[in-house]
Design an enzyme around this catalytic site. Structure first.
Site, short mmCIF file in Angstrom:
data_model
loop_
_atom_site.label_atom_id
_atom_site.label_comp_id
_atom_site.label_asym_id
_atom_site.label_seq_id
_atom_site.Cartn_x
_atom_site.Cartn_y
_atom_site.Cartn_z
N ASP A 44 0.84 -1.19 0.00
CA ASP A 44 0.00 0.00 0.00
C ASP A 44 0.87 1.25 0.00
OD1 ASP A 44 -2.89 1.13 0.51
OD2 ASP A 44 -1.55 2.19 1.89
N TYR A 49 3.23 9.80 0.42
CA TYR A 49 4.27 9.19 1.25
C TYR A 49 5.67 9.55 0.77
CZ TYR A 49 0.34 6.24 2.78
OH TYR A 49 -0.88 5.77 3.25
N LYS A 78 -2.27 6.18 -4.21
CA LYS A 78 -3.39 7.09 -3.95
C LYS A 78 -3.20 8.45 -4.59
CE LYS A 78 -3.70 4.86 0.57
NZ LYS A 78 -2.30 4.40 0.65
N HIS A 109 -7.29 9.65 -1.97
CA HIS A 109 -6.70 9.57 -0.63
C HIS A 109 -7.57 10.22 0.45
CE1 HIS A 109 -2.51 9.33 1.46
NE2 HIS A 109 -3.48 9.05 2.31
#
Length: 311
Positions: A44, A49, A78, A109
């Site tokens: 994921d 990130y 996302k 997201h």
């Protein structure tokens, strides 16, 4: 290998994956390769990130060395808030960084569009007043139809939502031509969200738990959260089953027919979090777990955005 759940899109998603949030770049290669050797096939990711490129390098090496085949993996990433008006470009940017031809799952997201700051630039767009600079010209319906286009373009196999409450999920079902295959939400024993979980499952939406261990170390550092890993009832039940509190919590989630993506930056935890398929929690003990719900959210983005999306 982890068991898999059938999505409404017709594809299958492993029920336990590895989240890469806050996974530091130097450690990513080793952690992902170790996870693959253990049996993880679900990873994921997210543009926000800021480590998609490092994940892509690790996956490319795994493919080249024969550690795993692309078709055996389930890769999620996302769409960030500031790219709601640039869905195709954002998806292609993530694919390039991940060095993939397609995504198994692409999620919205958060249910908010903010001022565009450039594709791949994911810092939160705050106004002069320190409050999130929301773009009121882009509706969630517009964003969703752009997500649907990704499927027809062959860039994405399944699409879904993240951090949507029951009302936003209902609205998405009303305007969707392709209904969301997944809703990824905060979910753990202190925040069980039974109504939302049951609503999603009733309508064929698989629920994935981010933050499945509640106030883990990462969340405690960021949000000052209380950890359900330290709950006396959970510790007692974990001892009864000869498992760690984390394993008991993850198994509890699986028995609610939800998917879990625990995050860790420690190789020893990878094995622990994956060893949850060899025991079963009794109905009586599942009821005990139900009784410790506190309706306590640990993930608090309002701390950084100046606005509570979940109010």
């Amino acid at each position: 290998m982890a068991a898999a759940v059938a999505l409404s899109s017709g594809h299958k998603m492993p029920t336990v994956g590895l989240g890469v949030w806050r996974m530091e770049s130097p450690a990513i290669r080793g952690l992902i390769h170790s996870a693959l050797r253990i049996g993880y096939r679900h990873f994921d990711c997210a543009a926000d990130y800021q480590n998609e490129a490092e994940v892509g390098d690790a996956l490319a090496e795994a493919f080249q060395t024969g550690l795993v085949k692309r078709e055996d993996l389930f890769i999620t990433t996302k769409l960030w808030n500031s790219d709601h008006g640039h869905v195709v470009e954002a998806c292609k940017d993530s694919l390039k960084k991940l060095q993939l031809d397609y995504l198994d799952l692409y999620l919205v997201h958060f249910p908010v569009a903010t001022r565009h700051t450039g594709v791949g630039t994911t810092s939160s767009a705050l106004g002069d007043d320190g409050v999130l600079d929301i773009d009121t010209t882009i509706s969630l319906e517009t964003t969703w139809h752009a997500m649907e286009d990704l499927v027809s373009m062959g860039l994405v196999r399944s699409i879904g939502i993240s951090n949507y409450d029951i009302f936003l999920t209902r609205d998405c079902l009303a305007y969707a031509k392709i209904k969301p295959a997944v809703n990824q939400i905060e979910l753990h024993p202190y925040f069980q969200r039974d109504c939302l979980v049951k609503f999603c499952q009733k309508h064929g939406i698989c629920v994935t738990a981010h933050t499945p261990l509640g106030g883990s170390t990462a969340n405690t550092e960021w949000f000052g959260s209380v950890s359900c890993l330290d709950d006396p009832a959970i510790k007692s039940l974990a001892e009864k089953y000869g498992k760690t509190p984390a394993q008991l919590i993850l198994r509890w989630g699986l028995q609610r027919n939800t998917v879990a993506i625990p995050k860790t930056s420690k190789e020893e935890r990878l094995q622990e979090n994956f060893a949850v398929f060899d025991f079963h929690i009794s109905d009586e003990d599942m009821e005990k777990m139900k009784s410790i719900d506190r309706n306590y959210r640990t993930n608090q983005p309002a701390k950084f955005w100046g606005i509570d999306l979940f109010a």
